[in-house]
Design a protein around this motif. Sequence first.
Motif, short mmCIF file in Angstrom:
data_model
loop_
_atom_site.label_atom_id
_atom_site.label_comp_id
_atom_site.label_asym_id
_atom_site.label_seq_id
_atom_site.Cartn_x
_atom_site.Cartn_y
_atom_site.Cartn_z
N ASP A 1 1.06 -1.31 -0.13
CA ASP A 1 -0.06 0.08 0.33
C ASP A 1 1.09 0.98 0.11
O ASP A 1 0.43 1.90 -1.12
CB ASP A 1 -1.08 -0.32 1.29
N PHE A 2 2.22 1.08 0.95
CA PHE A 2 3.03 2.11 0.64
C PHE A 2 3.52 2.61 -0.32
O PHE A 2 3.37 3.71 -0.83
CB PHE A 2 3.95 1.89 2.33
N ALA A 3 3.80 1.23 -1.34
CA ALA A 3 4.61 1.86 -2.54
C ALA A 3 3.88 2.15 -3.38
O ALA A 3 4.16 2.74 -3.91
CB ALA A 3 5.23 1.05 -3.24
N ALA A 4 2.34 2.17 -3.55
CA ALA A 4 1.61 2.71 -4.71
C ALA A 4 0.59 3.60 -4.31
O ALA A 4 0.75 4.83 -5.54
CB ALA A 4 0.21 1.72 -4.15
N SER B 1 1.44 3.99 -10.06
CA SER B 1 1.13 2.41 -10.60
C SER B 1 2.22 2.47 -11.91
O SER B 1 2.46 1.77 -12.78
CB SER B 1 0.64 2.06 -11.34
N GLY B 2 3.06 3.90 -11.81
CA GLY B 2 4.11 3.96 -12.59
C GLY B 2 3.47 5.10 -14.19
O GLY B 2 2.61 5.41 -14.47
#
Length: 98
Positions: free
Chosen positions: A59-62, A67-68
């Motif tokens: 969740d943190f990375a998103a 999403s790039g």
Amino acid sequence: MPPLSSVDDLTFTCPVCGADVPRKAKSCPDCGACEKSGWNQDHYLDGLNLPDENFDYQDFAAREFGSGPKKTPVQWLWVIVAVVVIVAMAWLTLRGLW
């Protein structure tokens, strides 16, 4: 002559990590717990701003990175051209015309 003191008299056990700490030490050489923290396990990580135990990395990375980057129409055009060229070369090679 006074009796020799044992090693136990010269050290104490760190309440945080269990290592032997010299009596006059200001902090534990293994874990860094110190006099100011009161050698208290509840406070030895205070102020480090560590994530909670239920921290969700996905969740943190998103949220942090998304999403790039999205491909532009020109980039999609080049992807399609590359696929068509690869398929054409493979077809010509298999047919013996290349």
